[in-house]
Design an enzyme around this catalytic site. Sequence first.
Site, short mmCIF file in Angstrom:
data_model
loop_
_atom_site.label_atom_id
_atom_site.label_comp_id
_atom_site.label_asym_id
_atom_site.label_seq_id
_atom_site.Cartn_x
_atom_site.Cartn_y
_atom_site.Cartn_z
N TYR A 187 0.82 -1.21 0.00
CA TYR A 187 0.00 0.00 0.00
C TYR A 187 0.86 1.27 0.00
CZ TYR A 187 -3.76 3.25 1.19
OH TYR A 187 -4.66 4.29 1.17
N GLU A 197 1.54 6.52 -6.92
CA GLU A 197 0.42 7.30 -7.42
C GLU A 197 0.69 8.80 -7.30
OE1 GLU A 197 -3.39 6.14 -5.77
OE2 GLU A 197 -2.81 4.03 -5.78
#
Length: 222
Positions: free
Chosen positions: A148, A155
């Site tokens: 994550y 991102e």
Amino acid sequence: MAAAASALRRVYLAVYNWVVFFGWAQVLYYAVSALLGSGGHEAVYAAVEKPLQFAQTAAVMEILHGLVGLVRSPVSATIPQIGSRLFLTWGVLWSFPETQSHILVTSLVISWSITEIIRYSFFGMKEALGLAPSWLLWLRYSTFMILYPIGILSEVGLIYIALPYMKASEKYYLKMPNKWNFSFDYFYTSAIAIGAYVPGGPHMFTYMLAQRKKALSKAKTA
């Protein structure tokens, strides 16, 4: 009637999860193949583009699943996660080819694909067989602690890299005056999106930690 509806629901969800699982398996396979080939990380996006777009866009169905009650996942947690990934897939990588050769595409694609291969196989087995092996349960609720943060940083990094191209191209801009009497600046919207990761990322990580504790505790007492 209720039994038939329940069986139909399980068949549908099993098929959905396994179809998307194979989509993400393709993404990982093509990404690794590209990395091992002569093109290196710069060839990853071209290799995974179509299966990535398919697998990630298919996740929109999960919002509908939550809305109609097919699954118990809260829509409030599903929408931001899927929305951010769709934004990266279509609004950044597809829309701005200048970002496609960056090494962060590789870390993004690999972290996403491993996460989703585990997740979809877990739910696919649960729907098809009624249970999933303990090792897969552990992977489902543990690997996010590494994957994550890698995904989030990738991102944010790719959105940041795309910002100058957004500003220069003015793609997806809507300027005044127009018949809707409304303006939209994609550059500033994307910059705000980066800011949203500051509270959003830790919130989602904390939520997943709570889900992990709940799931693994339940497995121990079963």
